[in-house]
Design a protein around this motif. Structure first.
Motif, PDB file in Angstrom:
ATOM      1  N   CYS A  58       0.819  -1.211   0.000  1.00 54.89           N
ATOM      2  CA  CYS A  58       0.000   0.000   0.000  1.00 54.89           C
ATOM      3  C   CYS A  58       0.853   1.261   0.000  1.00 54.89           C
ATOM      4  CB  CYS A  58      -0.896   0.009   1.231  1.00 54.89           C
ATOM      5  SG  CYS A  58       0.037  -0.072   2.787  1.00 54.89           S
ATOM      6  N   CYS A 155      -4.156  -5.171   7.599  1.00 47.01           N
ATOM      7  CA  CYS A 155      -5.368  -4.385   7.313  1.00 47.01           C
ATOM      8  C   CYS A 155      -6.477  -5.246   6.733  1.00 47.01           C
ATOM      9  CB  CYS A 155      -5.039  -3.259   6.333  1.00 47.01           C
ATOM     10  SG  CYS A 155      -4.368  -3.850   4.755  1.00 47.01           S
ATOM     11  N   GLN A 234      -3.699   3.298   0.851  1.00 49.96           N
ATOM     12  CA  GLN A 234      -4.258   3.545   2.178  1.00 49.96           C
ATOM     13  C   GLN A 234      -5.293   4.663   2.204  1.00 49.96           C
ATOM     14  OE1 GLN A 234      -1.158   4.295   5.065  1.00 49.96           O
ATOM     15  NE2 GLN A 234       0.046   2.531   4.450  1.00 49.96           N
ATOM     16  N   CYS A 276      -3.010   3.394   7.539  1.00 51.15           N
ATOM     17  CA  CYS A 276      -2.739   1.997   7.879  1.00 51.15           C
ATOM     18  C   CYS A 276      -3.349   1.649   9.234  1.00 51.15           C
ATOM     19  CB  CYS A 276      -1.235   1.759   7.916  1.00 51.15           C
ATOM     20  SG  CYS A 276      -0.777   0.123   8.530  1.00 51.15           S
TER      21      CYS A 276
END
Length: 316
Positions: A58, A155, A234, A276
């Motif tokens: 990300c 995540c 993100q 995040c």
């Protein structure tokens, strides 16, 4: 350099017609980049190295493409479909340790298997070993954000949920991913260390008590900074806008890197993190003020009950 798929990188870069390469890796692999750059130069490429922090797929160094035709992102599985980025996961060929410490902890027979990118390719062999002991292991199929079977991210815990098993084995090191999996699913999680064979059940209560204390501390805040990441994988502006609507003194704050100094300088007594998800849970000790996850802010604002606590995930 044995873990770095150098020959594959060279082959794929040539297939794409790239001449100028940028290299990016997380902290554990950064020291290998100078050697890789040297090998690539011998193959006729010009090379630059991104030295900025890198926390995952990300967090790609797209700004380095100002000087390169192709960004080689090492260590993580692909996220997104930008043709200018070549993702090269770095996985370990992990031997399955003896299961004598794991077996007594399992209630079985069905057990879901999960891991991170480093050890996810070893899950089928772990499944074979468990079958020999009479268990029925399940490995979830890949998802858009987790392209390896059984893979979880800090995540995303879809692979943990989708096994359908009431018990999970996390094959790997560290506690963040197994604790996140336990909270995300409400299921029992056993950690199996691939190097030592040690096995232990995850305990979530300590983390949850800490998060409850952070929420209570945040109740004295009169203003809130809603953090939105400027990193490609993100950015959740829609979520931030929805959260900002819950409080009359909430402001959206764009950040590339979320550090303690930046939060102090901005001056908000509390922040809500939509970048995040690990920042609020894993890094609170680095921050002098409360940093809440989106569900925690909803609890603070009376839109969610504590009994409905959930871990923050980036699904799409």
């Amino acid at each position: 350099m044995s873990l770095i798929p150098t020959s594959e990188i060279i082959r794929k870069a040539k297939m794409r017609g790239a001449q100028r390469l940028a290299l990016q890796a997380p902290e554990g692999l950064k020291r290998r980049l100078p050697d890789l750059a040297e090998e690539l130069r011998r193959e006729g490429f010009s090379v630059v190295i991104s030295g900025d922090p890198c926390y995952g797929a990300c967090d790609t160094a797209v700004d380095a493409l100002e000087w390169a035709d192709l960004l080689i992102h090492l260590g993580h599985t692909p996220l997104g479909d930008d043709p200018r980025i070549l993702f090269e996961p770095v996985c370990m060929e992990t031997e399955i340790p003896p299961l004598d410490r794991l077996i007594p902890l399992l209630k079985g027979p069905a057990v879901g298997l999960i891991s991170t990118v480093q050890h996810a390719p070893s899950l089928p062999r772990l499944a074979d070993e468990l079958r020999r002991h009479g268990f029925h292991p399940v490995i979830a199929a890949p998802s858009p954000r987790t392209p390896l079977p059984g893979q979880v991210l800090g995540c995303t815990y879809a692979a943990a949920r989708e096994t359908g098993a009431e018990e999970l084995v996390y094959f790997g090191t560290g506690v963040f991913h197994p604790i996140g999996s336990a909270i995300a699913t409400g299921r029992r999680v056993i950690v199996l260390d691939p190097f030592t064979g040690d096995a232990s059940a995850v305990v979530t209560e300590r983390l949850l008590r800490r998060r409850f204390a952070v929420i209570e501390k945040a109740r004295s805040a009169d203003r809130f900074g809603i953090i939105v990441s400027q990193k490609s994988g993100q950015e959740r502006m829609r979520l931030a806008e929805a959260l900002a609507s819950l409080h009359p003194r909430a402001e959206i704050v764009l950040l590339r890197e979320v550090t303690g100094d930046q939060l102090i300088n901005l001056g908000f007594p509390c922040y809500v993190n939509t970048a995040c998800p690990r920042l609020a849970l894993d890094d609170q000790i680095r921050f002098s003020v409360p940093v809440l996850s989106p569900p925690e802010f909803e609890i603070l604002c009376g839109r969610r009950e504590w009994d409905d606590y959930m871990i923050d995930e980036i699904i799409a």
